[in-house]
Design a protein around this motif. Structure first.
Motif, PDB file in Angstrom:
ATOM      1  N   GLU A  30      -0.773  88.409  25.756  1.00  0.00           N
ATOM      2  CA  GLU A  30       0.544  88.614  25.163  1.00  0.00           C
ATOM      3  C   GLU A  30       0.565  88.104  23.723  1.00  0.00           C
ATOM      4  O   GLU A  30      -0.238  87.240  23.344  1.00  0.00           O
ATOM      5  CB  GLU A  30       1.609  87.888  25.991  1.00  0.00           C
ATOM      6  N   ARG A  31       1.502  88.617  22.973  1.00  0.00           N
ATOM      7  CA  ARG A  31       1.676  88.143  21.605  1.00  0.00           C
ATOM      8  C   ARG A  31       2.150  86.692  21.637  1.00  0.00           C
ATOM      9  O   ARG A  31       3.040  86.336  22.422  1.00  0.00           O
ATOM     10  CB  ARG A  31       2.679  89.020  20.873  1.00  0.00           C
ATOM     11  N   GLU A  32       1.567  85.855  20.774  1.00  0.00           N
ATOM     12  CA  GLU A  32       1.937  84.446  20.765  1.00  0.00           C
ATOM     13  C   GLU A  32       2.279  83.979  19.363  1.00  0.00           C
ATOM     14  O   GLU A  32       1.764  84.495  18.368  1.00  0.00           O
ATOM     15  CB  GLU A  32       0.804  83.574  21.341  1.00  0.00           C
ATOM     16  N   PHE A  33       3.129  82.978  19.318  1.00  0.00           N
ATOM     17  CA  PHE A  33       3.552  82.380  18.057  1.00  0.00           C
ATOM     18  C   PHE A  33       2.415  81.577  17.441  1.00  0.00           C
ATOM     19  O   PHE A  33       1.674  80.892  18.140  1.00  0.00           O
ATOM     20  CB  PHE A  33       4.753  81.475  18.322  1.00  0.00           C
ATOM     21  N   VAL A  34       2.313  81.665  16.104  1.00  0.00           N
ATOM     22  CA  VAL A  34       1.315  80.885  15.391  1.00  0.00           C
ATOM     23  C   VAL A  34       1.989  79.878  14.461  1.00  0.00           C
ATOM     24  O   VAL A  34       1.753  78.677  14.547  1.00  0.00           O
ATOM     25  CB  VAL A  34       0.374  81.786  14.578  1.00  0.00           C
ATOM     26  N   ALA A  85      12.268  80.030  16.442  1.00  0.00           N
ATOM     27  CA  ALA A  85      11.218  80.594  15.592  1.00  0.00           C
ATOM     28  C   ALA A  85       9.965  80.944  16.389  1.00  0.00           C
ATOM     29  O   ALA A  85       9.183  81.787  15.971  1.00  0.00           O
ATOM     30  CB  ALA A  85      10.867  79.627  14.477  1.00  0.00           C
ATOM     31  N   MET A  86       9.788  80.318  17.528  1.00  0.00           N
ATOM     32  CA  MET A  86       8.607  80.563  18.349  1.00  0.00           C
ATOM     33  C   MET A  86       8.726  81.807  19.210  1.00  0.00           C
ATOM     34  O   MET A  86       7.751  82.221  19.833  1.00  0.00           O
ATOM     35  CB  MET A  86       8.342  79.354  19.244  1.00  0.00           C
ATOM     36  N   MET A  87       9.895  82.425  19.231  1.00  0.00           N
ATOM     37  CA  MET A  87      10.122  83.571  20.126  1.00  0.00           C
ATOM     38  C   MET A  87      10.041  84.879  19.350  1.00  0.00           C
ATOM     39  O   MET A  87      10.813  85.112  18.421  1.00  0.00           O
ATOM     40  CB  MET A  87      11.475  83.433  20.800  1.00  0.00           C
ATOM     41  N   SER A  88       9.125  85.745  19.739  1.00  0.00           N
ATOM     42  CA  SER A  88       8.932  86.999  19.015  1.00  0.00           C
ATOM     43  C   SER A  88      10.185  87.870  19.046  1.00  0.00           C
ATOM     44  O   SER A  88      10.479  88.578  18.074  1.00  0.00           O
ATOM     45  CB  SER A  88       7.740  87.761  19.587  1.00  0.00           C
ATOM     46  N   ARG A  89      10.953  87.800  20.111  1.00  0.00           N
ATOM     47  CA  ARG A  89      12.128  88.666  20.204  1.00  0.00           C
ATOM     48  C   ARG A  89      13.216  88.271  19.206  1.00  0.00           C
ATOM     49  O   ARG A  89      14.164  89.015  18.982  1.00  0.00           O
ATOM     50  CB  ARG A  89      12.701  88.634  21.618  1.00  0.00           C
ATOM     51  N   GLY A 130       7.591  84.441  10.019  1.00  0.00           N
ATOM     52  CA  GLY A 130       6.681  83.935  11.037  1.00  0.00           C
ATOM     53  C   GLY A 130       5.382  84.720  11.111  1.00  0.00           C
ATOM     54  O   GLY A 130       5.299  85.857  10.652  1.00  0.00           O
ATOM     55  N   TRP A 131       4.388  84.072  11.686  1.00  0.00           N
ATOM     56  CA  TRP A 131       3.118  84.710  12.016  1.00  0.00           C
ATOM     57  C   TRP A 131       2.924  84.627  13.530  1.00  0.00           C
ATOM     58  O   TRP A 131       3.102  83.554  14.118  1.00  0.00           O
ATOM     59  CB  TRP A 131       1.938  84.037  11.316  1.00  0.00           C
ATOM     60  N   PHE A 132       2.559  85.746  14.102  1.00  0.00           N
ATOM     61  CA  PHE A 132       2.218  85.820  15.518  1.00  0.00           C
ATOM     62  C   PHE A 132       0.836  86.447  15.631  1.00  0.00           C
ATOM     63  O   PHE A 132       0.347  87.066  14.695  1.00  0.00           O
ATOM     64  CB  PHE A 132       3.239  86.677  16.277  1.00  0.00           C
ATOM     65  N   ARG A 133       0.229  86.313  16.787  1.00  0.00           N
ATOM     66  CA  ARG A 133      -1.062  86.962  17.010  1.00  0.00           C
ATOM     67  C   ARG A 133      -1.153  87.475  18.433  1.00  0.00           C
ATOM     68  O   ARG A 133      -0.499  86.973  19.335  1.00  0.00           O
ATOM     69  CB  ARG A 133      -2.213  86.002  16.713  1.00  0.00           C
ATOM     70  N   GLN A 134      -1.980  88.497  18.591  1.00  0.00           N
ATOM     71  CA  GLN A 134      -2.184  89.070  19.914  1.00  0.00           C
ATOM     72  C   GLN A 134      -3.654  89.370  20.098  1.00  0.00           C
ATOM     73  O   GLN A 134      -4.234  90.201  19.377  1.00  0.00           O
ATOM     74  CB  GLN A 134      -1.350  90.340  20.089  1.00  0.00           C
ATOM     75  N   ALA A 160      -7.857  87.776  16.963  1.00  0.00           N
ATOM     76  CA  ALA A 160      -6.637  88.481  17.370  1.00  0.00           C
ATOM     77  C   ALA A 160      -6.170  89.375  16.225  1.00  0.00           C
ATOM     78  O   ALA A 160      -6.664  89.266  15.102  1.00  0.00           O
ATOM     79  CB  ALA A 160      -5.531  87.487  17.717  1.00  0.00           C
ATOM     80  N   VAL A 161      -5.215  90.214  16.533  1.00  0.00           N
ATOM     81  CA  VAL A 161      -4.458  90.904  15.488  1.00  0.00           C
ATOM     82  C   VAL A 161      -3.297  89.995  15.119  1.00  0.00           C
ATOM     83  O   VAL A 161      -2.545  89.557  15.997  1.00  0.00           O
ATOM     84  CB  VAL A 161      -3.946  92.273  15.956  1.00  0.00           C
ATOM     85  N   TYR A 162      -3.175  89.709  13.845  1.00  0.00           N
ATOM     86  CA  TYR A 162      -2.130  88.821  13.350  1.00  0.00           C
ATOM     87  C   TYR A 162      -1.006  89.652  12.736  1.00  0.00           C
ATOM     88  O   TYR A 162      -1.252  90.560  11.921  1.00  0.00           O
ATOM     89  CB  TYR A 162      -2.705  87.855  12.317  1.00  0.00           C
TER      90      TYR A 162
END
Length: 125
Positions: A42-46, A106-110, A33-37, A90-92
């Motif tokens: 907050e960090r979010e799903f990409v 898959a959308m949950m960072s945890r 996965g890729w997330f960004r903040q 953002a930082v990816y």
């Protein structure tokens, strides 16, 4: 271990391609996965991709602009980002989970066990 790269400064409407290289061979069970903040957020799903069947998931704000893909031989996941907007700044981070996730998970960072160090994307207006 995950190594993210490819960030930089780009004007609005421009493109960037992020890469996430995995040091170990990605099992067919993995989800990447890729997330960004963004600053102060907050960090979010990409986006995410399942290694086994290449099924992909995107957050609504990037659908049609971003494409996630993988290279099995290189154990690398890419995020092609087109038509970038200032709000994409953002930082990816790339992440990996040793299971084939459904979209809601898959959308949950945890959910993810492994994380890369992050790469900064700055989009100027």
């Amino acid at each position: 271990q995950l190594q993210a790269s490819g960030g930089g400064l780009v004007q609005a409407g421009g493109s960037l391609r992020l890469s996430c290289a995995a040091s170990a061979r990605a099992s067919n069970r993995y989800t990447m996965g890729w997330f960004r903040q963004a600053p102060g957020k907050e960090r979010e799903f990409v986006a995410a991709i399942r290694w086994a069947d290449s099924n992909t998931f995107y957050t609504r704000s990037v659908k049609g602009r971003f494409t996630i893909s993988k290279d099995n031989a290189r154990n690398t996941v890419y995020l092609q980002m087109n038509d970038l907007k200032p709000e994409d700044t953002a930082v990816y981070y790339c992440a990996a989970d040793p299971s084939a996730l459904i979209m809601s998970s898959a959308m949950m960072s945890r959910q993810y066990d492994y994380w890369g160090q992050g790469t900064l994307v700055t989009v100027s207006s």
